[in-house]
Design a protein around this motif. Sequence first.
Motif, PDB file in Angstrom:
ATOM      1  N   GLY A 145      -7.909  -4.633   7.844  1.00 42.48           N
ATOM      2  CA  GLY A 145      -7.558  -5.535   6.746  1.00 42.48           C
ATOM      3  C   GLY A 145      -6.460  -4.951   5.871  1.00 42.48           C
ATOM      4  N   SER A 146      -6.549  -3.659   5.589  1.00 46.63           N
ATOM      5  CA  SER A 146      -5.528  -2.980   4.772  1.00 46.63           C
ATOM      6  C   SER A 146      -4.180  -2.962   5.482  1.00 46.63           C
ATOM      7  CB  SER A 146      -5.977  -1.542   4.474  1.00 46.63           C
ATOM      8  OG  SER A 146      -7.179  -1.518   3.749  1.00 46.63           O
TER       9      SER A 146
ATOM     10  N   ILE B 183      -4.026   0.463   1.256  1.00 44.91           N
ATOM     11  CA  ILE B 183      -3.079  -0.643   1.433  1.00 44.91           C
ATOM     12  C   ILE B 183      -1.629  -0.222   1.142  1.00 44.91           C
ATOM     13  CG2 ILE B 183      -2.340  -2.898   0.532  1.00 44.91           C
ATOM     14  CD1 ILE B 183      -5.283  -3.621   0.207  1.00 44.91           C
TER      15      ILE B 183
ATOM     16  N   SER C 107      -9.884   0.607   0.693  1.00 46.88           N
ATOM     17  CA  SER C 107      -8.840  -0.393   0.450  1.00 46.88           C
ATOM     18  C   SER C 107      -7.648   0.190  -0.289  1.00 46.88           C
ATOM     19  CB  SER C 107      -9.415  -1.572  -0.352  1.00 46.88           C
ATOM     20  OG  SER C 107      -9.607  -1.215  -1.719  1.00 46.88           O
TER      21      SER C 107
ATOM     22  N   SER D 187      -3.191  -5.081   7.743  1.00 47.97           N
ATOM     23  CA  SER D 187      -2.702  -6.456   7.834  1.00 47.97           C
ATOM     24  C   SER D 187      -2.008  -6.891   6.543  1.00 47.97           C
ATOM     25  CB  SER D 187      -3.863  -7.403   8.147  1.00 47.97           C
ATOM     26  OG  SER D 187      -3.410  -8.736   8.262  1.00 47.97           O
ATOM     27  N   VAL D 188      -2.671  -6.671   5.398  1.00 55.92           N
ATOM     28  CA  VAL D 188      -2.053  -7.089   4.134  1.00 55.92           C
ATOM     29  C   VAL D 188      -0.853  -6.200   3.807  1.00 55.92           C
ATOM     30  CG1 VAL D 188      -3.462  -5.688   2.556  1.00 55.92           C
ATOM     31  CG2 VAL D 188      -2.568  -7.877   1.800  1.00 55.92           C
TER      32      VAL D 188
ATOM     33  N   TYR E 159      -6.787 -10.211   6.888  1.00 58.77           N
ATOM     34  CA  TYR E 159      -7.039  -9.387   5.702  1.00 58.77           C
ATOM     35  C   TYR E 159      -8.429  -9.650   5.125  1.00 58.77           C
ATOM     36  CZ  TYR E 159      -6.474  -8.396   0.622  1.00 58.77           C
ATOM     37  OH  TYR E 159      -6.633  -7.980  -0.675  1.00 58.77           O
ATOM     38  N   TYR E 160      -8.739 -10.910   4.847  1.00 54.48           N
ATOM     39  CA  TYR E 160     -10.018 -11.251   4.239  1.00 54.48           C
ATOM     40  C   TYR E 160     -11.177 -10.995   5.200  1.00 54.48           C
ATOM     41  CZ  TYR E 160      -7.403 -13.616   0.522  1.00 54.48           C
ATOM     42  OH  TYR E 160      -6.563 -13.915  -0.521  1.00 54.48           O
TER      43      TYR E 160
ATOM     44  N   ALA F  14      -1.870 -12.068   5.443  1.00 60.69           N
ATOM     45  CA  ALA F  14      -2.288 -11.906   4.046  1.00 60.69           C
ATOM     46  C   ALA F  14      -3.533 -12.701   3.674  1.00 60.69           C
ATOM     47  CB  ALA F  14      -1.139 -12.294   3.114  1.00 60.69           C
TER      48      ALA F  14
ATOM     49  N   SER G  75       1.933  -7.670   5.564  1.00 55.48           N
ATOM     50  CA  SER G  75       2.367  -8.935   4.969  1.00 55.48           C
ATOM     51  C   SER G  75       3.432  -8.712   3.901  1.00 55.48           C
ATOM     52  CB  SER G  75       1.167  -9.677   4.369  1.00 55.48           C
ATOM     53  OG  SER G  75       0.745  -9.098   3.142  1.00 55.48           O
TER      54      SER G  75
END
Length: 292
Positions: free
Chosen positions: A159-160, A102, A99, A162-163, A79-80, A75, A166
Motif C-alpha cells: 500500500g505504501s 510512504i 506507513s 502504491s501511494v 493503497y486502501y 492512490a 501515485s
Amino acid sequence: MKKYSVFFILFLGTIWGSNFIYMKMAAAYLDPMQVTFYRILFGLIPVLAFAIYKKALKLKHLKYSIHFFVMSLLAAVVYYYGFVKGSYLLLSGVAGALSASIPIFSFLLAALFLKEEKITKNAFIGLLLGFLGVILISGIFNEDLVNLNLEGIVSIILGSLSVGASFIYAKKFLMPLKINSTALTTYQLSFALIIMIFLVDFNGINNVWQDIHTSMGMVFGLGIFGTGIAFIMYYFSIEKFGALVASSITYIPPIVALIISFFIVGEELKLVDLFATGLIFLGVFLINKRKA
C-alpha cells in the motif's frame, strides 16, 4: 499564517493517524475489499459535493480518463486495500508505523523515474535508515518467525509503495494538465468506486451495521473525514502553505497510530517498534533535507 499551518498539520495528521484503528475495527465485520469499497464510497461524497460547489468538474477532462484510472488504482484501490488488510492482520500501531515508509518509497521512485530528482548523500543515508526501520519493525529478526505475520507486513508495504508511486505518476502526467486538485480527487475516487463495484463480493457487506460504533467510525472517521475531507484539507494546505509544509503531515499519522494503539486500544508495543519508527522518521527527514 504559521500557527494555522501547524493546526492543519496536526489536525490532518490526527485524522489520517486514526484511520488505522477504524480500518481494524471495520475489518472485524467485513473482508478488506468490502472495507475498501465503503471507504471510497463515503470518501467520495464530500469531495464530489465540494467539486460541484467549486464548479471544478469539466466534460473535457474525460479525455484524460486513462490517467484517472491509473491514479484510482495507485492512490485508492491498491493503497486502501493494502492498508485495510495490513491493519487487520497487524497491531494498528505497527501498521501505522510501517506507513511512515510512504515518503521513502516516493523519493526512491522519483529518483528512478524523474530526471530532476537526484539521490544526494543525505538522501541515500535516509533511504538506508528508513528501510532499516521497516525491516526492524517487521520483526524479521525475531526468533519467533512462525508467528511473524508476513502477509500483514507485505500488505502495508504494498500500500505504501502504491501511494508513493501515485505521487510520481501525478507529478509526471497529471500536474502538467493544470486540472483543479479537487476535480482530480473526484475523478480518482469515482473511477476507484467503479472498479470496486466489479471487484467486491457484496455478500455480508451489511454486517458492519450491526455495531453502531464500528459503522459510524467507518462512515465518518474512515470515509467522510479520513478520506474525503482529509483530501480537501491536504490540497488546501498545499495551496496555502506550500508543498514543503504539507509534506510534513506524513510525520504525524504514525505517531497518532502508535498513541491510539498503546493508550486507547491497549495493544502491546515493544521498544524495538519505537526505535524502528524513529529510524523511519530520521530517514524521511534526511530525504526531505535535499542537500548533499
